[in-house]
Structure formats: structure tokens, C-alpha cells
Design a protein around this motif. Structure first.
Motif, mmCIF file in Angstrom:
data_model
loop_
_atom_site.group_PDB
_atom_site.id
_atom_site.type_symbol
_atom_site.label_atom_id
_atom_site.label_comp_id
_atom_site.label_asym_id
_atom_site.label_seq_id
_atom_site.Cartn_x
_atom_site.Cartn_y
_atom_site.Cartn_z
ATOM 1 N N GLU A 99 8.903 0.968 -4.748
ATOM 2 C CA GLU A 99 8.407 2.341 -4.824
ATOM 3 C C GLU A 99 7.040 2.370 -5.484
ATOM 4 O OE1 GLU A 99 11.495 4.324 -6.972
ATOM 5 O OE2 GLU A 99 12.820 4.388 -5.222
ATOM 6 N N CYS A 100 6.268 3.410 -5.161
ATOM 7 C CA CYS A 100 4.947 3.569 -5.772
ATOM 8 C C CYS A 100 5.127 3.935 -7.250
ATOM 9 C CB CYS A 100 4.166 4.660 -5.049
ATOM 10 S SG CYS A 100 2.519 4.896 -5.748
ATOM 11 N N PRO A 101 4.381 3.284 -8.140
ATOM 12 C CA PRO A 101 4.522 3.619 -9.569
ATOM 13 C C PRO A 101 3.949 4.987 -9.926
ATOM 14 C CG PRO A 101 2.838 1.910 -9.226
ATOM 15 C CD PRO A 101 3.458 2.179 -7.892
ATOM 16 N N THR A 102 3.113 5.566 -9.044
ATOM 17 C CA THR A 102 2.534 6.896 -9.318
ATOM 18 C C THR A 102 3.540 7.981 -8.935
ATOM 19 O OG1 THR A 102 0.392 5.962 -8.767
ATOM 20 C CG2 THR A 102 0.522 8.361 -8.868
ATOM 21 N N GLN A 103 3.582 9.043 -9.723
ATOM 22 C CA GLN A 103 4.510 10.142 -9.462
ATOM 23 C C GLN A 103 3.997 11.029 -8.325
ATOM 24 O OE1 GLN A 103 7.450 11.247 -10.964
ATOM 25 N NE2 GLN A 103 7.610 9.324 -12.077
ATOM 26 N N HIS A 104 4.715 11.068 -7.223
ATOM 27 C CA HIS A 104 4.424 12.019 -6.139
ATOM 28 C C HIS A 104 5.632 12.036 -5.219
ATOM 29 C CE1 HIS A 104 3.568 8.381 -3.909
ATOM 30 N NE2 HIS A 104 2.498 8.110 -4.601
ATOM 31 N N GLU A 105 5.526 12.757 -4.092
ATOM 32 C CA GLU A 105 6.695 12.862 -3.211
ATOM 33 C C GLU A 105 7.106 11.465 -2.715
ATOM 34 O OE1 GLU A 105 6.232 14.044 0.983
ATOM 35 O OE2 GLU A 105 4.152 14.514 0.507
ATOM 36 N N LYS B 232 0.825 -1.206 0.000
ATOM 37 C CA LYS B 232 0.000 0.000 0.000
ATOM 38 C C LYS B 232 0.866 1.266 0.000
ATOM 39 C CE LYS B 232 -3.806 2.158 2.469
ATOM 40 N NZ LYS B 232 -4.644 2.164 3.651
ATOM 41 N N CYS B 233 0.430 2.248 -0.799
ATOM 42 C CA CYS B 233 1.125 3.534 -0.791
ATOM 43 C C CYS B 233 0.393 4.466 0.168
ATOM 44 C CB CYS B 233 1.157 4.138 -2.195
ATOM 45 S SG CYS B 233 1.770 5.839 -2.184
ATOM 46 N N PRO B 234 1.075 4.965 1.206
ATOM 47 C CA PRO B 234 0.383 5.828 2.171
ATOM 48 C C PRO B 234 0.044 7.215 1.635
ATOM 49 C CG PRO B 234 2.689 5.517 2.801
ATOM 50 C CD PRO B 234 2.461 4.679 1.570
ATOM 51 N N ILE B 235 0.583 7.588 0.473
ATOM 52 C CA ILE B 235 0.258 8.912 -0.076
ATOM 53 C C ILE B 235 -0.966 8.852 -0.989
ATOM 54 C CG2 ILE B 235 1.069 10.754 -1.632
ATOM 55 C CD1 ILE B 235 3.715 10.640 -0.322
ATOM 56 N N CYS B 236 -0.908 8.022 -2.048
ATOM 57 C CA CYS B 236 -2.037 7.991 -2.990
ATOM 58 C C CYS B 236 -3.012 6.859 -2.675
ATOM 59 C CB CYS B 236 -1.536 7.928 -4.433
ATOM 60 S SG CYS B 236 -0.716 6.377 -4.844
ATOM 61 N N GLN B 237 -2.704 6.087 -1.604
ATOM 62 C CA GLN B 237 -3.598 5.013 -1.122
ATOM 63 C C GLN B 237 -3.733 3.854 -2.112
ATOM 64 O OE1 GLN B 237 -4.606 5.259 2.083
ATOM 65 N NE2 GLN B 237 -3.566 7.216 2.111
HETATM 66 ZN ZN LIG Z 1 1.482 6.349 -4.365
#
Ligand SMILES: [Zn+2]
Length: 442
Positions: free
Chosen positions: A32-38, A16-21
Motif C-alpha cells: 500500500e502507498c504510505p501516503t494517506q489518500h483513497e 508507483k502510486c497512481p494517485i499521488c504519483q
Molecule cells: Zn500514494
């Protein structure tokens, strides 16, 4: 990889990504999360929400329902031993002090070959690698991590490349010779841990190799997290305070994540343990950053940093790029747990090692001495309530007699590289060549 992805559906965890959920099926390699963010540290979301030790599984795998397991390892795993010491508690005046011991002390049932919590990381990381993968795990390390991964990979015949500065080779001694699946590259001359990381990153770009990932690997963190799970099983509740010395801080982050799962369960209390993390003066970048009350890590001058590292007895606490600022990193877990950063100098550390030897008869490594020294200081300075339930993480300990009874075999590196060879064009070919003759799948 297609085969691996097909089989992930049945795993008891998701990433689970705690930023984009975003929730991702685990293929065993996501860091790493595949979505671009911090940047953030991904976490594990287990389908089992209740703490349920498996009485039939040994060591760390007793806590398998909260480990990201994709394959079953063949070797017998060790784990944490949590106990109370009447003598130490009397000396410190702490009736509710518990010790989480990660080391080698056969009388107590502690059988971690590297005698540190790094074995827990290695067991958990390896059990996250799919059975039918065709890659070679790349692990850069300053010493203890290398020893743990070499041993556990050898036991389970997992192909592995260890890259270690020569100064860390002393830790690479085992009761049995390493399996040929494990290759050790030693860096000589003016090289250090950061050169090992740089080479590991280059090698892991090659076809057939993949990087272990350190603190980004949920297997590592959930592996260390079992230290708290073992403690809570013994104590019956969450401790008020948790003391540990840190280099990267992965241990503190991992214990905090495990504590959040236990709080969500509800049987062991609703309050997160306050993380009392420590470093060895004068190399104290996390302490300085925390006390300057900011999320950014203080800048460390490379030359000054290297000099400070040479001065500390707990050389394993020498990470110059700890995951402090990253979302879910050390700053966040200290803040969420209302924790604190503490320091001990070399003399205080050595006295703490002696205190443990006097009371327990066990030699502990300097990092554990730092944790004990800061606990002693916190009690003396009345920073903590003497009746509080305190968990002290002792990692790096070996009962002397056990050491005498075991015959250790030093590891011969498969390849030695000095600072010039490190960047030579033929170096990567040489590294690939190490595996050519011994591993069919490569
Ligand atoms: Zn994410």
C-alpha cells in the motif's frame, strides 16, 4: 530489513502510486502507498519500456524484464502456452480465436503443476521476496492458490504457511511430497475462506510472518500479466477482445495493466483489448455491480451469498469482496478497456466444458468453462465481430493422460482448527510452533 533496503537500488523496477504519483524503491513487501489518500492498487514501473522476451529464461521468466524480480528462483518455472485450435475455431465460427492455456498438458508444453494460472502468481510473488528475508510467507486460500504456493515454495525452499478450508484440501495433491518449509493449516467444521483470511491476518501481525497480499501484491498481478505477454508474442499483436472468468478480478486487472505496457511500447497496436469478464450465475456480484453502472459493489447478503456460492459449479469464482471499487480495480479496467461483464449458468458451463473436451481432448475446470460459454453466447448474440482477434484465457486444464501418468500425493495438514479453536488463545502459539523445529532462521 536494512540489508534488503540497501540492495533495492539496482532493481529494474520501482513501485508507483497512481494517485499521488510517488515512486518507491521496492523492498519486496510494499502493498500500500504510505501516503494517506483513497485506496488504490500500486503498480510496477519498469525501466525497460520495450517488450523484450528473454529467450534464455524458461516459462514465465521469459518475461523477466516486466516482472518485479528481486531474487532468482532455483526451480524451473512453467508458463502460458498460446495456440490456435482449428477444431474449436471451426465449431465457433471464429477464425481468429486464440487460446491462452494455463494448465498441465505436456504434449503442448504446458507444465503448471497446479494446472492453473495461480502458478504464475506464485512464481512472481516468490521472486519478489528478498533472498535474505527472515519471515514466513502467509497465504490464505480456498484451493488453487494454496496448491500453487505450496508447490513453488516447496521447490524453492521458501518458508510458507498455507491456511485453507478443509473443502480446498482436495486441490493439495502433488507429484512429490512437500518440503518441511511449507506448513498447511486446515480449517474444519463451519469455517470457510473468510475464516482463512481472518486467521492469516492475525498470524501475519506476529513477528516473523508476513502476508502475501493477494491482488495488492504487484508480483501477483504482473505474474498473471505474462499470460497476455505470451499471447501477444504468439499472435504478433494485441487481441481485440480478452475473455476470462473472474472471482476477484485480479486476472482482468493484471491483463489490462500488461496491455497498457504493450500499448506504450507501440509495436503491437494502440488499442487496449476489450475485457470480456464473466461470472457463474447465480453468484454474480461483479456482473450486477457493472450493469447497475456504478463504482460501488452491490451489497451481498452473507446468507444469500453463501447459498448462491453453493449453487455454482465454478466454486473458485466465489469471492465476496472483490477489488471492484478500488482505484485501478475491476470497475476502472472495464471502463478503460470498454469491456463488459457476462454470465453463464451451470448448464451452459458444463456444455462448454464438453465442447472443449470434444475439440481439444482436454478436461478444463468449470471457471474456464464459464469463460468459453460466455464467448459462445457473445458470438451467437452477435455481440462481437466474428473476424475479431479474440484471446480466450483457459485456466485450469489438464490432459487426461497426463493425470493418469502422474502419481499424486495428498497433503497431510500440519494442524487442523475448527471454528472454536480458531479463536482460542493458544492457537497462534500452535501456529508459531509449526515452524520452530524445522526452520533455523525462525
Ligand atoms: Zn500514494
Amino acid at each position: 530489513m536494512t540489508e534488503n533496503l540497501k540492495s533495492v537500488i539496482t532493481y529494474q523496477h520501482k513501485i508507483k502510486c497512481p494517485i499521488c504519483q510517488t515512486q518507491l524503491d521496492d523492498n519486496g513487501f510494499i502493498l500500500e502507498c504510505p501516503t494517506q489518500h483513497e485506496p488504490t492498487l500500486l503498480t510496477t514501473n519498469y525501466s525497460t519500456k520495450q517488450f523484450k522476451p528473454d529467450e534464455h529464461s524458461p516459462g514465465i521468466f521469459r518475461y523477466r524484464s516486466w516482472l518485479p524480480i528481486i531474487r532468482n528462483l532455483t526451480s524451473r518455472a512453467g508458463g502460458t502456452v498460446t495456440y490456435q485450435s482449428q477444431k474449436l475455431n471451426q465449431r465457433l465460427g471464429l477464425p481468429n480465436l486464440w487460446i491462452a492455456f494455463n494448465g498441465y498438458w505436456s504434449e503442448k508444453g504446458a507444465t503448471l503443476e497446479s494446472a492453473t494460472f495461480k502458478d504464475l502468481e506464485a512464481y512472481a510473488v516468490l521472486s519478489r521476496i528478498p533472498d535474505k528475508h527472515d519471515g514466513i510467507l502467509v497465504v490464505p486460500s480456498a484451493g488453487n492458490t494454496a496448491a500453487a504456493f505450496a508447490h513453488v515454495c516447496s521447490q524453492n525452499q521458501v518458508p510458507c504457511l498455507i491456511i485453507i478450508p478443509q473443502s480446498g484440501l482436495g486441490k493439495m495433491q502433488f507429484s512429490q511430497p512437500l518440503d518441511p518449509y511449507v506448513k498447511v493449516v486446515s480449517l474444519t467444521g463451519f469455517t470457510d475462506y473468510y475464516d482463512a483470511i481472518a486467521l492469516a491476518n492475525r498470524v501475519s501481525q506476529l513477528n516473523g510472518f508476513f502476508i502475501e497480499g493477494g491482488v495488492k501484491n504487484v508480483g501477483r498481478r504482473d505474474g498473471i500479466g505474462t499470460t497476455l505477454l505470451n499471447a501477444v508474442e504468439q499472435i504478433g499483436q494485441l487481441p481485440d477482445y480478452y475473455f476470462q472468468a473472474i472471482g476477484s478480478g485480479a486476472g482482468g486487472i493484471a491483463v489490462h495493466e500488461a496491455a497498457k505496457r504493450l500499448v506504450a511500447d507501440g509495436q503491437f497496436g494502440q488499442k487496449l483489448p476489450r475485457l470480456m469478464l464473466s461470472q457463474n450465475f447465480p453468484f454474480v456480484p461483479i456482473y450486477n455491480s457493472w450493469h447497475s453502472k456504478r463504482r460501488e459493489l452491490v451489497s451481498i447478503d452473507s446468507q444469500i451469498g453463501k447459498k448462491q456460492i453453493q449453487q455454482i459449479v465454478a466454486d473458485v469464482l466465489s469471492n465476496r469482496q472483490p477489488p471492484y471499487s478500488v482505484k485501478g480495480g475491476v470497475f476502472d479496467v472495464l471502463t478503460e478497456s470498454q469491456g463488459d461483464m457476462l454470465i453463464a449458468n451451470n448448464l451452459q458451463t458444463i456444455r462448454a466444458i464438453e465442447l472443449f473436451k470434444e475439440t481439444e481432448g482436454v478436461h478444463i475446470e468449470p471457471a474456464a468453462g464459464v469463460a468459453l460459454a460466455t464467448l459462445h453466447k457473445a458470438v451467437t448474440d452477435e455481440q462481437i465481430d466474428r473476424t475479431a482477434i479474440i484471446l480466450l484465457h483457459i485456466t485450469g486444464g489438464r490432459w487426461h493422460q497426463d493425470q493418469l501418468n502422474q502419481r499424486f500425493i495428498p497433503v497431510e495438514p500440519s494442524l487442523c482448527l475448527d471454528e472454536q479453536a480458531l479463536f482460542a488463545p493458544e492457537t497462534l502459539e500452535k501456529v508459531i510452533g509449526l515452524f520452530g523445529s524445522t526452520i533455523k532462521s525462525c
